[in-house]
Design a protein around this motif. Structure first.
Motif, PDB file in Angstrom:
ATOM      1  N   LYS A   1       0.827  -1.208   0.000  1.00 52.67           N
ATOM      2  CA  LYS A   1       0.000   0.000   0.000  1.00 52.67           C
ATOM      3  C   LYS A   1       0.870   1.272   0.000  1.00 52.67           C
ATOM      4  N   ASN A   2       1.920   1.242   0.820  1.00 53.75           N
ATOM      5  CA  ASN A   2       2.813   2.410   0.879  1.00 53.75           C
ATOM      6  C   ASN A   2       3.612   2.569  -0.404  1.00 53.75           C
ATOM      7  N   GLN A   3       3.973   1.424  -0.987  1.00 48.48           N
ATOM      8  CA  GLN A   3       4.725   1.495  -2.243  1.00 48.48           C
ATOM      9  C   GLN A   3       3.859   2.119  -3.336  1.00 48.48           C
ATOM     10  N   LEU A   4       2.580   1.733  -3.350  1.00 55.28           N
ATOM     11  CA  LEU A   4       1.671   2.305  -4.360  1.00 55.28           C
ATOM     12  C   LEU A   4       1.488   3.800  -4.132  1.00 55.28           C
ATOM     13  N   ARG A   5       1.454   4.197  -2.876  1.00 55.90           N
ATOM     14  CA  ARG A   5       1.329   5.622  -2.567  1.00 55.90           C
ATOM     15  C   ARG A   5       2.545   6.391  -3.102  1.00 55.90           C
ATOM     16  N   LEU A   6       3.697   5.750  -2.939  1.00 59.61           N
ATOM     17  CA  LEU A   6       4.939   6.361  -3.434  1.00 59.61           C
ATOM     18  C   LEU A   6       4.897   6.481  -4.962  1.00 59.61           C
ATOM     19  N   ALA A   7       4.384   5.416  -5.600  1.00 55.54           N
ATOM     20  CA  ALA A   7       4.263   5.428  -7.074  1.00 55.54           C
ATOM     21  C   ALA A   7       3.392   6.604  -7.495  1.00 55.54           C
ATOM     22  N   ASP A   8       2.327   6.805  -6.758  1.00 53.94           N
ATOM     23  CA  ASP A   8       1.403   7.916  -7.041  1.00 53.94           C
ATOM     24  C   ASP A   8       2.111   9.261  -6.925  1.00 53.94           C
ATOM     25  N   LYS A   9       2.904   9.375  -5.849  1.00 53.41           N
ATOM     26  CA  LYS A   9       3.629  10.639  -5.629  1.00 53.41           C
ATOM     27  C   LYS A   9       4.598  10.926  -6.764  1.00 53.41           C
ATOM     28  N   HIS A  10       5.179   9.878  -7.327  1.00 49.73           N
ATOM     29  CA  HIS A  10       6.099  10.066  -8.452  1.00 49.73           C
ATOM     30  C   HIS A  10       5.340  10.338  -9.754  1.00 49.73           C
ATOM     31  N   GLY A  11       4.031  10.162  -9.701  1.00 48.20           N
ATOM     32  CA  GLY A  11       3.198  10.433 -10.869  1.00 48.20           C
ATOM     33  C   GLY A  11       3.452   9.474 -12.023  1.00 48.20           C
ATOM     34  N   VAL A  12       3.822   8.230 -11.732  1.00 52.95           N
ATOM     35  CA  VAL A  12       4.072   7.279 -12.829  1.00 52.95           C
ATOM     36  C   VAL A  12       2.757   6.823 -13.450  1.00 52.95           C
ATOM     37  N   PRO A  13       2.735   6.627 -14.763  1.00 53.73           N
ATOM     38  CA  PRO A  13       1.504   6.107 -15.366  1.00 53.73           C
ATOM     39  C   PRO A  13       1.299   4.607 -15.128  1.00 53.73           C
ATOM     40  N   TRP A  14       2.383   3.866 -14.915  1.00 61.04           N
ATOM     41  CA  TRP A  14       2.266   2.408 -14.781  1.00 61.04           C
ATOM     42  C   TRP A  14       3.019   1.892 -13.561  1.00 61.04           C
ATOM     43  N   THR A  15       2.420   0.893 -12.903  1.00 57.57           N
ATOM     44  CA  THR A  15       3.144   0.202 -11.829  1.00 57.57           C
ATOM     45  C   THR A  15       3.152  -1.296 -12.119  1.00 57.57           C
ATOM     46  N   VAL A  16       4.278  -1.932 -11.855  1.00 54.66           N
ATOM     47  CA  VAL A  16       4.352  -3.393 -11.950  1.00 54.66           C
ATOM     48  C   VAL A  16       4.380  -3.916 -10.514  1.00 54.66           C
ATOM     49  N   LEU A  17       3.504  -4.885 -10.238  1.00 56.32           N
ATOM     50  CA  LEU A  17       3.435  -5.447  -8.886  1.00 56.32           C
ATOM     51  C   LEU A  17       3.817  -6.931  -8.926  1.00 56.32           C
ATOM     52  N   ILE A  18       4.705  -7.308  -8.035  1.00 60.03           N
ATOM     53  CA  ILE A  18       5.065  -8.725  -7.939  1.00 60.03           C
ATOM     54  C   ILE A  18       4.964  -9.147  -6.476  1.00 60.03           C
ATOM     55  N   GLY A  19       4.087 -10.094  -6.197  1.00 65.73           N
ATOM     56  CA  GLY A  19       3.925 -10.615  -4.838  1.00 65.73           C
ATOM     57  C   GLY A  19       4.206 -12.111  -4.836  1.00 65.73           C
ATOM     58  N   ILE A  20       3.834 -12.769  -3.743  1.00 68.13           N
ATOM     59  CA  ILE A  20       4.127 -14.203  -3.600  1.00 68.13           C
ATOM     60  C   ILE A  20       3.454 -15.017  -4.709  1.00 68.13           C
ATOM     61  N   THR A  21       2.173 -14.717  -4.984  1.00 66.33           N
ATOM     62  CA  THR A  21       1.428 -15.459  -6.015  1.00 66.33           C
ATOM     63  C   THR A  21       2.094 -15.309  -7.373  1.00 66.33           C
ATOM     64  N   GLU A  22       2.484 -14.074  -7.706  1.00 66.18           N
ATOM     65  CA  GLU A  22       3.088 -13.817  -9.027  1.00 66.18           C
ATOM     66  C   GLU A  22       4.420 -14.550  -9.161  1.00 66.18           C
ATOM     67  N   VAL A  23       5.189 -14.587  -8.060  1.00 68.60           N
ATOM     68  CA  VAL A  23       6.476 -15.310  -8.114  1.00 68.60           C
ATOM     69  C   VAL A  23       6.190 -16.782  -8.413  1.00 68.60           C
TER      70      VAL A  23
END
Ligand code: HAM
Length: 443
Positions: A374-396
């Motif tokens: 959640k905090n990482q996504l908030r940081l992504a928002d602050k940087h104003g990026v258009p795209w985020t890539v998320l990798i968690g346990i399921t994705e690994v």
């Protein structure tokens, strides 16, 4: 170093500034415009040292000028030699022309620079103690067509920056040194007995540099200057013809100018042409740039007699005017992608992915700390990026990654090996920031 308020917080000295990332976008753009226009015209870049022997500036700019008498950062080195931080670049470029035998190069030698300069000026709007200039010097040819070309290039740069219509070209000729010497004497005589109406600066300059009294900004001095004998009555035939020819070239090129008999410039090395780009509202106070012909300077610094003309403009003033005119510059610093991850295994997958994305020209930042998603996504928002890539346990476990559209809040799961190509497509080839130094080098 500490007191009751805690440790001392340092500040920059008066009149100097940090150039923060947002302003660097303007600097980068201005540099690009200048480089482009100069290259188009066959100019080559030069950088002279930040400091020179003090005499280089004293001789060139003149002992009685404000720059030399009041504004130089002069110091002694450990051997007691007097050095000065460059207050302008023409003197150093001419020293370099002589020292490097540039008279052997094809003439005229046309050089440009983008450099910091230093003047112990009274800091105010548009006036700093460290400031940047772009400059042009055309050395080795005496034809007025070169003056016209120099002015045209200056005008084109203003135009490319979107600020040309904020400025008015002021033009004058101050004649040959002989004509000027005669006129200076006449002016000096005119000012005798007028002490009470002159400001302190003008009183000081009256005997040694009376021409400067003409462009003093003090009200009483201006009234006297209006009534003073005119330079045009003392000009030699050669200077008059030269000036007429220059004006005919400017007319031909459609460059508007205003003749200003009182424009004399603040440096002593000029002869014949002088010009400045004045703010249409503020006048001389915040001129964006100025220049002129300096036919005697190469010889004055020990070279063979060599004519020359040049121009310099202040980058901080360019930026201030671009902001007033709401000119926006491209931001190359914007990130495309933010990579967020959860857990050590995910982080392992992230690091090579981040590098692959960057190699593909996708500007990528990874959240590599231990923050919650959640905090990482908030940081992504602050940087104003258009795209985020998320990798968690399921994705690994599944060998996938989630690509999230930050604006819409939608997301899709793609196989790990397709992440780069999918994002490349979404970002668009023209927006990628590719860099392959190998291709740029000659083998
Ligand atoms: P200048 O008129 O002294 O000319 O400076 C050119 C420009 O530099 C000014 O118009 C202004 O935009 C900027 N500038 C000067 N002083 C400051 C300051 N303290 N703070 C911010 N900006 C400043 C020359 O320097 C000559 N070397 C021009 C030249 C080149 N003539 C022939 N070749």
């Amino acid at each position: 170093m500490s007191d009751n308020q805690g440790p001392k917080r340092f500040q920059t000295p008066k009149g100097v500034h940090d150039i923060l990332p947002k302003d660097h976008e303007y600097h980068t753009f201005i540099k690009k415009v200048v480089r482009h226009r100069c290259r188009q015209a066959g100019f080559k870049r030069i950088t002279t040292p930040i400091f020179e022997f003090t005499d280089v500036f004293k001789r060139s700019i003149g002992d009685e000028t404000d720059i030399v008498s009041k504004e130089m950062y002069t110091f002694e080195d450990k051997k007691g030699r007097s050095l000065t931080l460059k207050p302008e670049s023409t003197a150093g470029v001419v020293r370099a022309y002589i020292q490097n035998n540039m008279q052997e190069w094809p003439q005229p030698v046309e050089l440009y620079y983008i450099e910091p300069h230093f003047r112990y000026d009274r800091p105010q709007k548009g006036r700093y103690r460290q400031f940047w200039q772009i400059g042009l010097e055309l050395i080795g040819e005496s034809d007025p067509a070169l003056d016209a070309q120099c002015i045209q290039l200056a005008h084109l740069i203003n135009k490319d920056l979107g600020i040309a219509d904020r400025f008015e070209l002021q033009l004058n000729t101050i004649g040959t040194p002989e004509a000027r010497a005669e006129y200076s004497q006449v002016l000096s005589d005119y000012y005798v007995g007028k002490d009470r109406s002159l400001c302190e600066d003008c009183l000081r300059r009256r005997d040694k540099n009376p021409l400067r009294l003409l462009d003093c900004k003090a009200e009483d001095c201006q009234i006297l200057a209006d009534l003073a004998p005119k330079m045009s009555d003392y000009l030699d035939k050669e200077s008059v013809e030269f000036h007429e020819e220059l004006k005919s070239y400017l007319d031909e090129m459609g460059i508007e100018y205003k003749e200003n008999e009182r424009l004399v410039r603040g440096l002593d090395y000029y002869s014949k042409t002088v010009f400045e780009f004045w703010d249409k509202h503020e006048g001389a106070q915040n001129a964006i740039g100025g220049g002129g012909r300096y036919d005697g300077l190469v010889e004055l610094l020990g070279g063979n007699p060599t004519p020359a003309v040049g121009y310099a403009a202040g980058i901080e003033r360019m930026i201030a005017n671009m902001k007033i005119s709401k000119v926006r510059v491209p931001s190359k610093d914007n990130l495309h992608v933010f990579v967020a991850q959860l857990g050590t295994e995910a982080k392992k997958k992230c690091l090579p992915l981040i590098q692959d994305l960057r190699e593909a020209g996708i500007k990528t930042m990874g959240a590599l700390g231990k923050g919650a998603i959640k905090n990482q996504l908030r940081l992504a928002d602050k940087h104003g990026v258009p795209w985020t890539v998320l990798i968690g346990i399921t994705e690994v476990r599944d060998g996938t990654a989630i690509i999230r559209n930050m604006e819409k809040g939608t997301q899709e799961t793609v196989p790990m090996e397709k992440v780069v190509s999918t994002l490349k497509k979404k970002i668009g080839a023209k927006n990628l920031d590719t860099y392959s130094p190998g291709e740029l080098l000659y083998s």
